[in-house]
Write an enzyme that holds these catalytic residues in place. Structure first.
Site, mmCIF file in Angstrom:
data_model
loop_
_atom_site.group_PDB
_atom_site.id
_atom_site.type_symbol
_atom_site.label_atom_id
_atom_site.label_comp_id
_atom_site.label_asym_id
_atom_site.label_seq_id
_atom_site.Cartn_x
_atom_site.Cartn_y
_atom_site.Cartn_z
ATOM 1 N N ASP A 63 0.856 -1.185 0.000
ATOM 2 C CA ASP A 63 0.000 0.000 0.000
ATOM 3 C C ASP A 63 0.897 1.241 0.000
ATOM 4 O OD1 ASP A 63 -2.387 1.577 0.368
ATOM 5 O OD2 ASP A 63 -1.877 1.716 2.491
ATOM 6 N N LYS A 86 -11.551 6.339 -3.144
ATOM 7 C CA LYS A 86 -11.982 7.561 -2.463
ATOM 8 C C LYS A 86 -13.474 7.873 -2.653
ATOM 9 C CE LYS A 86 -7.908 7.659 -0.935
ATOM 10 N NZ LYS A 86 -7.699 6.809 0.247
#
EC number: 3.11.1.1
Length: 269
Positions: A10, A52
């Site tokens: 990540d 998002k």
């Protein structure tokens, strides 16, 4: 050879941006800018790891946030509302992400050690490509250059908690088996991503979102406070199914050695 051939990392809270503050602060600002609705940093952290747009959608479903929204607008958040918040979020995030591009302590040395063992470095993020196109070169200037990266909006199938970004790394890096890969993340959706891809998973309990402290705050924190926060973060990551949980990427080499021993015994994720 029956060993780890790749790690898929990540970004925010794992390799850069200790505490994962770049996205959390921007979510707070985007809600305020788009609709004059206040959310807290703690609330902003809850769905971390999702794409998002999906993150904003999940925030709107938090009971406290939904109650505030209902009080202000007399209804729950709609898809059009999410679009408006996302439209406010994107330019803010693009503008500010470079300020959070420094590698977390230990990352550069760990990457070098992994590469010395012939391990390839993949990566993926809940950030969309427009943000990653700013973050990736900024991180490279600080010395962090993964072999491959995938953004949350790159693939038609979607992002986390699905396996697709992790699997795209497998394809791009030419890895022979998903069992020879380790997915490393500081948030539950990224652990789910790795599990869904059939990989070993490692959660990071201190450097990222669940611990939720800046590097400076962490350095001055009492041992007791560190222990409480670490336990809170580790419990969430283990609950998500992580095979291992360590403090930060600096601790990964020992985990890789342990996984290699398990692979040699015929174990699989």
């Amino acid at each position: 050879m029956n060993r780890i051939h790749a790690v898929i990392l990540d970004w925010a809270g794992t390799t850069v941006d200790f505490g994962s503050f770049a996205p959390t602060q921007i979510f707070v600002e985007a809600f305020r800018q788009a609709f004059d609705v206040e959310i807290t940093l703690a609330e902003a952290r809850v769905p971390m790891g999702l794409g998002k747009w999906q993150h904003i959608e999940a925030l709107g479903k938090l009971p406290a946030v939904d109650a505030r929204w209902q009080a202000k607008f007399g209804r729950s958040m709609s898809a059009a509302d999410i679009d408006a918040i996302y439209a406010a979020f994107m330019p803010l995030q693009i503008a500010k992400v470079v300020d959070f591009s420094s590698p977390i302590a230990g990352v550069i040395d760990t990457i070098a050690a992994l590469r010395a063992e012939g391990i390839k470095i993949g990566s993926c993020s809940g950030y969309p490509r427009a943000v990653m196109e700013r973050l990736v070169p900024a991180a490279a200037e600080h010395g962090y250059r993964p072999d491959h990266w995938v953004a949350t909006d790159d693939l038609a199938a979607g992002g986390r908690p699905g396996p697709w970004m992790a699997l795209q790394n497998v394809i791009a890096l030419g890895i022979d088996a998903v069992a020879h890969c380790v997915k490393v993340d500081d948030a539950a959706p990224g652990i789910s991503e790795g599990l869904n891809a059939g990989m070993w998973t490692v959660g990071l309990a201190v450097s990222g979102n669940e611990f939720g402290a800046t590097w400076d705050a962490y350095q001055t924190m009492s041992k007791e406070d560190v222990a409480v926060r670490r336990e809170h973060a580790a419990s969430k990551l283990y609950a998500a199914g992580a095979h291992y949980v360590v403090d930060s990427l600096a601790d990964l080499s020992g985990v890789i050695a342990h996984i290699n021993a398990r692979l040699a015994q015929g174990e699989r994720p």
